[in-house]
Design an enzyme around this catalytic site. Structure first.
Site, PDB file in Angstrom:
ATOM      1  CB  THR A  56      -0.875   0.049   1.266  1.00  0.00           C
ATOM      2  OG1 THR A  56       0.001   0.144   2.392  1.00  0.00           O
ATOM      3  CG2 THR A  56      -1.734  -1.188   1.396  1.00  0.00           C
ATOM      4  CD  GLU A  66      -5.470  -2.537   2.165  1.00  0.00           C
ATOM      5  OE1 GLU A  66      -5.840  -1.990   1.109  1.00  0.00           O
ATOM      6  OE2 GLU A  66      -4.895  -1.918   3.081  1.00  0.00           O
ATOM      7  CE  LYS A  78     -14.900  13.043  12.430  1.00  0.00           C
ATOM      8  NZ  LYS A  78     -13.557  12.970  11.880  1.00  0.00           N
ATOM      9  CD1 TRP A  93     -19.475  13.947  11.100  1.00  0.00           C
ATOM     10  CD2 TRP A  93     -19.271  12.192   9.713  1.00  0.00           C
ATOM     11  NE1 TRP A  93     -18.907  12.924  11.802  1.00  0.00           N
ATOM     12  CE2 TRP A  93     -18.775  11.838  10.988  1.00  0.00           C
ATOM     13  CE3 TRP A  93     -19.246  11.258   8.685  1.00  0.00           C
ATOM     14  CZ2 TRP A  93     -18.252  10.573  11.237  1.00  0.00           C
ATOM     15  CZ3 TRP A  93     -18.729  10.004   8.939  1.00  0.00           C
ATOM     16  CH2 TRP A  93     -18.229   9.665  10.198  1.00  0.00           C
TER      17      TRP A  93
END
Ligand code: ADP
Length: 540
Positions: A185, A330, A438, A443
């Protein structure tokens, strides 16, 4: 009672064997790093992959040894995909855009024995070579006439090794669960982590993704994966194309608009795959030169959110359908694809665009669910949003030689994305959990804001980040790269956004910049932007 069917192992070599028997004249086209375009067939590639398998033996490589590549999308890299994994060794593709210290770390972590390198990356290799602990051989992916003469590294020549090797090689029957390839990654924090794919996971992923309800790669497809073979196996396209014998067009190092257009037009490519930044360059090139992508039917866009303006431009200027896709290292990497289906076809054009902006439905094999902060499963109503968890036969169960299991919960993998899923199965990414803004306990989705801003005709690229604010904890800041020759103002941009997003979502400030930083896989490097603009709103 067990079924009475054969348990033939799924091996990567099986894909190439199938192509050699069933699509021997299927074509592979490859832009050479040294200039020019090379063409050959799946039959030729099979012969050379067997020679490569013998060459690896001659170099002392044994099964399960790690063999690394630092290479572009070329026919030689294609041969390595099959020659290395097919003979039982493990192909470790290295992303050259990682920092040199990360490259050195992963080569040592993987204990790579042999490294195959394109000419372009020799200076990069030279800069880390002295720190590599296990490397025995470096092979340059070229012929004798182009071998570097000034490098002090002990370099072998790929074409010479192949010329000296026999093409007689029996692909071994391998345990389908044995490791086939390794990809790290990009890791914006800490060391990169290795994801170790198996033969089984690779074959199943490529098989499922070929389907017309997923990427749609078939015998009559001419596919240009601009997504690199040095990262997550170019979304499995080299395997999928080989399965069906579709024409595989490999762009080499030419990722700019002009080079891509030449290949697309010259070979009548009908399927493109890549990240949004690549398409920005191609669309700009087309616009500037009044060109149309007349052969292109579908464009798969993933890695970052595809803005509606891009989806629209492909459709309205080039009559090409954008299939949004989502995934991660992944997941091999594909999890969802937003292919056309009856439901989408029943909608009017405007509603279709809105739906296309969602990341799509899971490919058969991948299950998804969303959970809240207490772990409760949320409903698939298109409204509730929570952390996206996945499972399936091509999802990793852990990282390679790494203790951290924090992303796995009761057999599910926590993607780190926040998403909604609607009643038709469409998943929509709200944000990366760490990028959500936030503001006053509510949100704000940075992706939705970016998507809306990208619709402004003067904006080439943009990023929205949450920055600390004395009253609201965090507020959105919009960074804009204007199109060449355009000079939008803050007021113009904010007026444009009004009405398109909730009023309290409107960014507190718009900053105009020449360029934005990207990660090694082409994503906006928001961590760096948050650091740079930490103080931007503190005096408000
Ligand atoms: P890669 O290594 O292929 O770049 P990573 O594993 O680094 O992938 O990043 C995967 C992340 O990229 C996902 O978790 C998601 O946040 C983001 N991503 C991938 N595809 C999309 C998409 N179509 N829309 C929005 N975000 C995406």
């Amino acid at each position: 009672m067990h079924g009475l069917m054969m348990g033939c192992p799924l091996n990567i070599s099986g894909i190439l064997k199938h192509a050699e028997r069933n699509h021997p004249n299927g074509k592979i086209v490859s832009r050479e790093v040294t200039g020019g375009v090379f063409e050959y067939t799946y039959r030729d590639a099979s012969i050379r992959a067997r020679k490569l398998a013998n060459a690896l033996r001659n170099l002392g490589v044994v099964q399960q040894d790690r063999v690394a590549t630092l290479a572009w999308n070329t026919h030689r890299h294609f041969e390595l995909y099959f020659g290395v994994s097919g003979s039982g060794s493990i192909l470790h593709t290295i992303n050259p855009r990682l920092f040199p210290e990360q490259i050195s770390y992963i080569i040592n972590h993987a204990e790579d024995q042999v490294l195959f390198v394109d000419l372009t990356f020799i200076p990069l290799l030279e800069s880390v070579y002295s720190s590599l602990n296990y490397l025995k051989h470096v092979v340059v992916l070229t012929s004798e006439e182009h071998m570097p003469t000034t490098s002090e590294l002990p370099l072998l020549c790929y074409e010479t090794l192949l010329n000296e090797a026999s093409s007689n090689f029996e692909w071994p029957d391998l345990d389908e669960n044995s490791a086939a390839s390794l990809c790290y990654t990009s890791g914006t924090t800490g060391h990169p982590k290795g994801v170790l794919y198996s033969h089984r996971s690779t074959v199943l992923h490529a098989w499922a993704c070929s389907s017309r309800d997923a990427l749609g790669i078939a015998n009559d497809t001419t596919v240009l994966p601009v997504v690199p073979m040095f990262h997550v196996n170019a979304w499995g396209v080299p395997y999928s194309a080989t399965m069906s014998g579709g024409t595989l067009v490999l762009p080499g190092a030419g990722m700019d608009g002009n080079s891509l257009y030449e290949l697309i037009d010259g070979y009548q490519v009908n399927l493109l795959l890549g990240v949004p930044t690549v398409w920005l360059a191609l669309l700009q090139h087309c616009q500037k030169n009044e060109l149309t992508l007349s052969s292109v039917e579908n464009v798969v866009i993933g890695g970052s959110a595809a803005p509606i303006s891009m989806i629209q431009e492909f459709k309205e200027k080039h009559n090409a359908f954008v299939m949004h896709a989502w995934g991660m290292t992944e997941l091999s990497p594909v999890g969802t694809v937003n292919s056309m289906n009856r439901y989408m076809a029943s909608l009017d054009q405007h509603a279709q665009y809105q739906l296309q902006a969602k990341q799509g439905r899971s490919v058969f094999g991948i299950e998804m669910k969303i959970i809240d902060s207490e772990g409760n499963v949320l409903s698939h109503d298109g409204q509730a949003f929570g952390r996206l968890l996945v499972r399936g036969p091509w999802v990793a169960t852990s990282y390679y030689k790494h203790e951290d299991r924090s992303a796995w919960i009761d057999g599910w993998f926590d993607t780190g994305d926040v998403a909604t899923i609607d009643e038709h199965g469409y998943m929509s990414i709200v944000d990366r959990a760490k990028d959500v803004i936030k503001s006053g306990g509510e949100w704000i989705s940075s992706i939705d804001l970016e998507n809306a801003a990208m619709g402004h005709p003067a904006i080439l690229e943009c990023a929205v980040i949450g920055v600390p604010h004395p009253k609201w904890d965090e507020r959105p800041l919009l960074l804009v790269v204007p199109k060449e020759g355009a000079n939008p103002t803050q007021d113009e941009v904010l007026n444009f956004l009004s009405g398109k997003v909730a009023k309290w979502w409107l960014p507190d400030s718009v900053v105009f910049v020449d360029q934005l930083p990207h990660t090694a896989t082409g994503k906006l490097l928001k961590m760096k932007l948050r650091e740079t603009y930490r103080q931007a709103l503190m005096s408000d």
